[in-house]
Design an enzyme around this catalytic site. Structure first.
Site, PDB file in Angstrom:
ATOM      1  CB  VAL A 152       3.035   4.440 -12.237  1.00 22.92           C
ATOM      2  CG1 VAL A 152       2.260   3.120 -12.158  1.00 22.92           C
ATOM      3  CG2 VAL A 152       2.162   5.526 -12.845  1.00 22.92           C
ATOM      4  CE1 TYR A 153       9.881  -0.348 -10.413  1.00 20.74           C
ATOM      5  CE2 TYR A 153      11.114   1.487  -9.477  1.00 20.74           C
ATOM      6  CZ  TYR A 153      10.987   0.135  -9.743  1.00 20.74           C
ATOM      7  OH  TYR A 153      11.963  -0.728  -9.332  1.00 20.74           O
ATOM      8  CB  ALA A 154       7.774   6.066  -6.840  1.00 15.28           C
TER       9      ALA A 154
END
Length: 243
Positions: A152-154
């Site tokens: 999700v962050y990436a």
């Protein structure tokens, strides 16, 4: 040859801690006035009392649509103009996709992507009219590598990398430079979700950097002559070997 930042007016989001605070301190050292944007009013007031008259507080909740929309107009009532916008505020979700929730995903994408785009959208007419300015965004090494332990962050950082590089081209005719800095793991509140054992190992092995080291990169980007744009600066711990 480096150019001076003396007298420049900068706006930094997420300025009350971590990379934002370190960059605030760095730009103040360079003679800038810094508008410190954060949702934490108490922390902001304490910091500006310590940092001096050139640090100006701006309480904004970037996750609130109305507050986010009011940020640039409110700042332009406090200062004459904006030379630098540093979109630094963000949040982190690690682990498998199934370990998070839809609500957490919404919050991350709203802060890491939507708020950045809105802030840039709001400042571009001002900088275009002045025919000068710098916009910098905090991305991540995760925006360059399919980091399967934080999808999700990436994903949010891949989106921002695309946005920054397309806006960089769009703003060339207007004299506005658009850049990003892509750190590896930084010792800040953003890693609060990291397992304590992983954080301890990273510290012991030298696989994590300090916020001040990212601030040094921001200083370098901003002090290049106007004919030079640093498109992206990857700042990694020397011993970081995961990518």
């Amino acid at each position: 040859m480096a150019q001076s930042l003396e007298g420049k007016i900068a706006v930094i989001t997420g300025a009350a801690s971590g990379i934002g605070l370190a960059t605030t301190e760095k730009l103040l050292e360079n003679g800038c006035t810094v508008v410190m944007v954060d949702w934490n009013e108490k922390a902001l007031n304490e910091l500006v009392a310590k940092l001096g008259d050139k640090a100006i507080p701006q309480v904004t909740n970037l996750l609130d649509a109305d507050s986010c929309a009011a940020m640039i107009p409110e700042i332009l009532k406090k200062v004459d103009h904006i030379d630098i916008l540093y979109c630094n505020a963000g949040t982190y979700i690690g682990g498998d996709l199934t370990e998070t929730t839809a609500e957490e995903i919404d919050r991350m994408l709203n802060l890491n992507i939507n708020a950045v785009m809105k802030n840039v959208h709001a400042v571009v007419p001002h900088m275009s009219e002045r025919k000068t300015g710098d916009i910098i965004v905090t991305s991540s090494i995760a925006g360059h590598f399919p980091t399967h332990w934080e999808p999700v962050y990436a994903g949010s950082k891949w989106a921002i990398t695309c946005f920054v590089q397309t806006m960089r081209r769009q703003m060339i005719p207007h004299g506005v430079r658009v850049s990003q800095v892509s750190p590896g793991p930084v010792l800040s509140a953003l890693l609060a979700d990291w397992p304590e054992e992983n954080l301890r190992k990273a510290k012991e092995s030298g696989s994590i950097i300090e916020p001040s080291e990212v601030a040094d990169a921001i200083e370098y980007i901003l002090t290049r002559n106007r004919n030079v744009t640093i498109r992206d600066m990857l700042v990694l711990p020397t011993n970081f070997d995961r990518v």
